[in-house]
Structures are given as C-alpha cells and as structure tokens.
Design a protein around this motif. Sequence first.
Motif, PDB file in Angstrom:
ATOM      1  N   PHE A 188       0.857  -1.189   0.000  1.00  9.78           N
ATOM      2  CA  PHE A 188       0.000   0.000   0.000  1.00  9.78           C
ATOM      3  C   PHE A 188       0.893   1.238   0.000  1.00  9.78           C
ATOM      4  O   PHE A 188       1.865   1.324   0.762  1.00  9.78           O
ATOM      5  CB  PHE A 188      -0.915   0.004   1.220  1.00  9.78           C
ATOM      6  N   ASP A 189       0.548   2.202  -0.847  1.00 12.21           N
ATOM      7  CA  ASP A 189       1.331   3.430  -0.983  1.00 12.21           C
ATOM      8  C   ASP A 189       0.786   4.482  -0.025  1.00 12.21           C
ATOM      9  O   ASP A 189      -0.302   5.020  -0.230  1.00 12.21           O
ATOM     10  CB  ASP A 189       1.264   3.930  -2.427  1.00 12.21           C
ATOM     11  N   PHE A 190       1.540   4.786   1.031  1.00 14.15           N
ATOM     12  CA  PHE A 190       1.097   5.743   2.038  1.00 14.15           C
ATOM     13  C   PHE A 190       1.492   7.163   1.658  1.00 14.15           C
ATOM     14  O   PHE A 190       2.514   7.386   0.998  1.00 14.15           O
ATOM     15  CB  PHE A 190       1.668   5.365   3.411  1.00 14.15           C
ATOM     16  N   PRO A 191       0.696   8.142   2.070  1.00 14.60           N
ATOM     17  CA  PRO A 191       0.911   9.535   1.640  1.00 14.60           C
ATOM     18  C   PRO A 191       2.007  10.250   2.423  1.00 14.60           C
ATOM     19  O   PRO A 191       2.596   9.708   3.352  1.00 14.60           O
ATOM     20  CB  PRO A 191      -0.458  10.171   1.906  1.00 14.60           C
ATOM     21  N   GLU A 192       2.237  11.491   1.991  1.00 20.31           N
ATOM     22  CA  GLU A 192       3.149  12.444   2.645  1.00 20.31           C
ATOM     23  C   GLU A 192       4.566  11.906   2.778  1.00 20.31           C
ATOM     24  O   GLU A 192       5.235  12.091   3.799  1.00 20.31           O
ATOM     25  CB  GLU A 192       2.584  12.896   3.989  1.00 20.31           C
TER      26      GLU A 192
ATOM     27  N   LEU B  39      -8.753   7.980   3.330  1.00 21.46           N
ATOM     28  CA  LEU B  39      -8.837   9.031   4.339  1.00 21.46           C
ATOM     29  C   LEU B  39      -7.751   8.756   5.368  1.00 21.46           C
ATOM     30  O   LEU B  39      -7.644   7.626   5.868  1.00 21.46           O
ATOM     31  CB  LEU B  39     -10.214   9.031   4.994  1.00 21.46           C
ATOM     32  N   TYR B  40      -6.966   9.757   5.713  1.00 17.15           N
ATOM     33  CA  TYR B  40      -5.779   9.452   6.507  1.00 17.15           C
ATOM     34  C   TYR B  40      -5.414  10.577   7.467  1.00 17.15           C
ATOM     35  O   TYR B  40      -5.863  11.735   7.339  1.00 17.15           O
ATOM     36  CB  TYR B  40      -4.598   9.154   5.590  1.00 17.15           C
ATOM     37  N   HIS B  41      -4.557  10.218   8.421  1.00 17.65           N
ATOM     38  CA  HIS B  41      -4.039  11.161   9.413  1.00 17.65           C
ATOM     39  C   HIS B  41      -2.564  10.830   9.615  1.00 17.65           C
ATOM     40  O   HIS B  41      -2.226   9.706   9.976  1.00 17.65           O
ATOM     41  CB  HIS B  41      -4.813  11.001  10.728  1.00 17.65           C
ATOM     42  N   VAL B  42      -1.711  11.791   9.336  1.00 18.97           N
ATOM     43  CA  VAL B  42      -0.267  11.607   9.436  1.00 18.97           C
ATOM     44  C   VAL B  42       0.275  12.489  10.554  1.00 18.97           C
ATOM     45  O   VAL B  42      -0.096  13.662  10.673  1.00 18.97           O
ATOM     46  CB  VAL B  42       0.427  11.945   8.102  1.00 18.97           C
ATOM     47  N   VAL B  43       1.156  11.920  11.361  1.00 18.21           N
ATOM     48  CA  VAL B  43       1.842  12.698  12.403  1.00 18.21           C
ATOM     49  C   VAL B  43       3.344  12.527  12.206  1.00 18.21           C
ATOM     50  O   VAL B  43       3.854  11.406  12.120  1.00 18.21           O
ATOM     51  CB  VAL B  43       1.434  12.243  13.820  1.00 18.21           C
ATOM     52  N   ASP B  44       4.039  13.651  12.140  1.00 17.13           N
ATOM     53  CA  ASP B  44       5.490  13.672  12.032  1.00 17.13           C
ATOM     54  C   ASP B  44       6.078  13.689  13.441  1.00 17.13           C
ATOM     55  O   ASP B  44       5.711  14.530  14.260  1.00 17.13           O
ATOM     56  CB  ASP B  44       5.922  14.918  11.262  1.00 17.13           C
TER      57      ASP B  44
END
Length: 407
Positions: free
Chosen positions: A223-227, A336-341
Amino acid sequence: MRVLLVGAGGVGTAVTRIAARRDFLTHMVVADYDPHRAEAAVAALKEHGDRFSARRLDASDEEAVRRLLSEERCDVLLNATDPRYVMPLFRAALAAGVHYLDMAMSLSAPHAERPYQECGLKLGDSQFELAGQWADAGRLALVGMGVEPGLSDVFARYAADELFDEIEEIGVRDGADLTVEGYGFAPSFSIWTTIEECLNPPVVYEKDRGWFTTAPFSEPEVFDFPEGIGPVECVNVEHEEVLLIPRWVDARRVTFKYGLGDDFIAKLKTLHELGLDSTAALSVPGEDGPVKVSPRDVVAACLPDPAGLGERMTGKTCAGTWVKGTKDGAAREVYLYHVVDNQWSMREYGSQAVVWQTAVNPVVALELLATGVWTGRGVLGPEAFPPRPFLDLLTDYGSPWGLREQG
C-alpha cells in the motif's frame, strides 16, 4: 468535565498534555499502579494549576476504581491501560454510574478447533454483552476510541455518510517510515499489545459470510502511504475496526492490514515459536525464591519503553481508512488518513508520534461529549456518532486529516 485517566504510560501522559490545552476539562485525576509515573505526568503540567492530580490505583481492583470515581466525583473514566484491564475498568465505571472510554477493547480468544477459519470470542464481545445494562443505566461506554480503532472508524462513517452511495470494501491501512536510532528492535507502541494483535488469528468481515478468521500475516499487499512515507507491505492483523465498523456501516467487506515489515514479522514469529508471547505465569528462580512471571511481560521489560523513544525517533506514522464503492453510479476509491510527524509531536508536545496520534482522539471525543455535540447510551463505537464534528475538531487541535482519491 471531571475525568479519571487510568494509565500514565506513553499514551496516558500524552493525553494529559493534549487535554491541558483545552477548556472543557475541569479536572483530571491521573492514576497508575506506579505512582511515580502518575506524579511525573502531573508535575509536567504545573503551569496548569490544580486541574490535574495524581493517585496510585490498581486497574484490576474494580472496587478501588469504583471508590476513586465516586470520591473524585468523576463524570467519565478514560482507560489508557493495556487490554488486560479493559473489563475490570469497564465494570467499575458501570458500577459507579459514570461514562467510559477506551482505546482497545476486551480481549479475544481463538476458536478451540478451527482458530484460522472461525471466530471464538471476538474482540469486544465481553463488553457488548453488557450493552443492555449500560443503556438501562443511561450511561455511555464509547469503545475503541483511539486512532486505530477510533479515528479509522470515524473515517469509515464519514465515507458512508458523505462520499459513497454503496460501499464494496472498507480497509483500514496503517503504515510508517519511523526509525529509532541506536536500537535494532524498538517497537514504537506497547509490545504487549502488539504481540496480542499480531499473533492472534486476524478477523475479516464479509456481508454474506459474517466474521471469520485467517492465519496471522495473511494476504500481504503493498500500500502506498501519503506524505512521503511511500509503499509499505501490509498484512492482515486482528483489530477492533473489523468488529466495530459492520455494526453501524453497510459494507460488503471490512479488513485491517498493518505495515509490519519482514524483519518485525520474523521477530514476532520467533517469540511465538519460543513461547515468549505467552501470558501464562511461569515460575522462575529469584533471589528470595521462585517468582511468578509471564514470558510476555519479560519481553516487554527487556525492550525500551516506547514513550521514551521520541528523541531517537525520526519519520512519520500514518493511520487511515481505504474505501472502495460507488457514488452517483460511478466507481470511486479513496483513502482518508491522518499523518503525524515525530519531529512535530516532539516539538509541540514532547510525545513521540505514535503515542500522540493515539492519545489525541479520545481527548477530542471527550470534548464532544462534554459539550453535548456527541450523546449516546449503551455500548457504542465511534461509527455510531456524526463524524463531521469530530474531524473538524481534530483539525482545530492542530492536526488536520487528509483525503486522497485513489486511481
């Protein structure tokens, strides 16, 4: 709102740091079996006055939990412990007549004869058995309200309400590119919980078949994850979303896949082959005679505390929900996604990305309950509530979510 937070580990401590910035919270009692952890979490918030206090509490002692809820006049119990303590805390909150939130549901047990084909006791079954008592008491048990489960379930409901007319499949997909300097093996989340969910038979839901199980680590896909995270191989893992989403969202199929990586999977398999994933207490020699300890607790004690890895950690973590179906007669597929750096969460809150991402969601839910935007009674999952207020408030907390059209 007066809250009893049980568990002052990484996620619990992150909860306190997030909640301290919000006005809805009147007081939070931070309780832990180790009083030093609770006291440390509260001491870090001294600029917030007397809104936080620390107490020692054994999460397995239902009567002690009930007494503390009553003594502190709490409105809600927020469970930030590992899943072993779900049921005693769940029952104590019911006995005390307060609301309840958790981020992981009651434990499962595999089918005795066909563990990789049929479900035995499913995640959350023990909680849903008491749904009538919660409804009769006029109290809410909001279960699975972390990030996964939690935000991923909110995404599923949002997709059903606003993005699709019919849904073929909902697949929660979790991946990251996090690395920890100086460690060959340093899980970013509780190894106790990770072993539990990764080595148990994964559950899949199909509308014409119901819930069934497969072998651990089955059906690998990239799966290709964003950001900037990019492609990660994901495999089936037992997780609460598969048990929650079909109760409130109409979908033909529901899955959960986790990006573990070959090395991580190999280590988990080795732990299982050696019996080190067991929770049954064994007798081992000690200075003062035999000591009872479970192999899994020994594994956890040997590894670094995930909460303390933030300074050595780099990268991002992504939680999200992939949905495939139709809208206005045309095929549609979204993530739909949520990314945390980790650099951001450490700078802003002093919490590493994985625990912060888990912790922010129950705080958002508490605020919606405190303000009356979310209301309910009985045992309910995140899908039972309108999703838009949650997603808007999450953005207001400074951590926006994203939507990517697939294909």
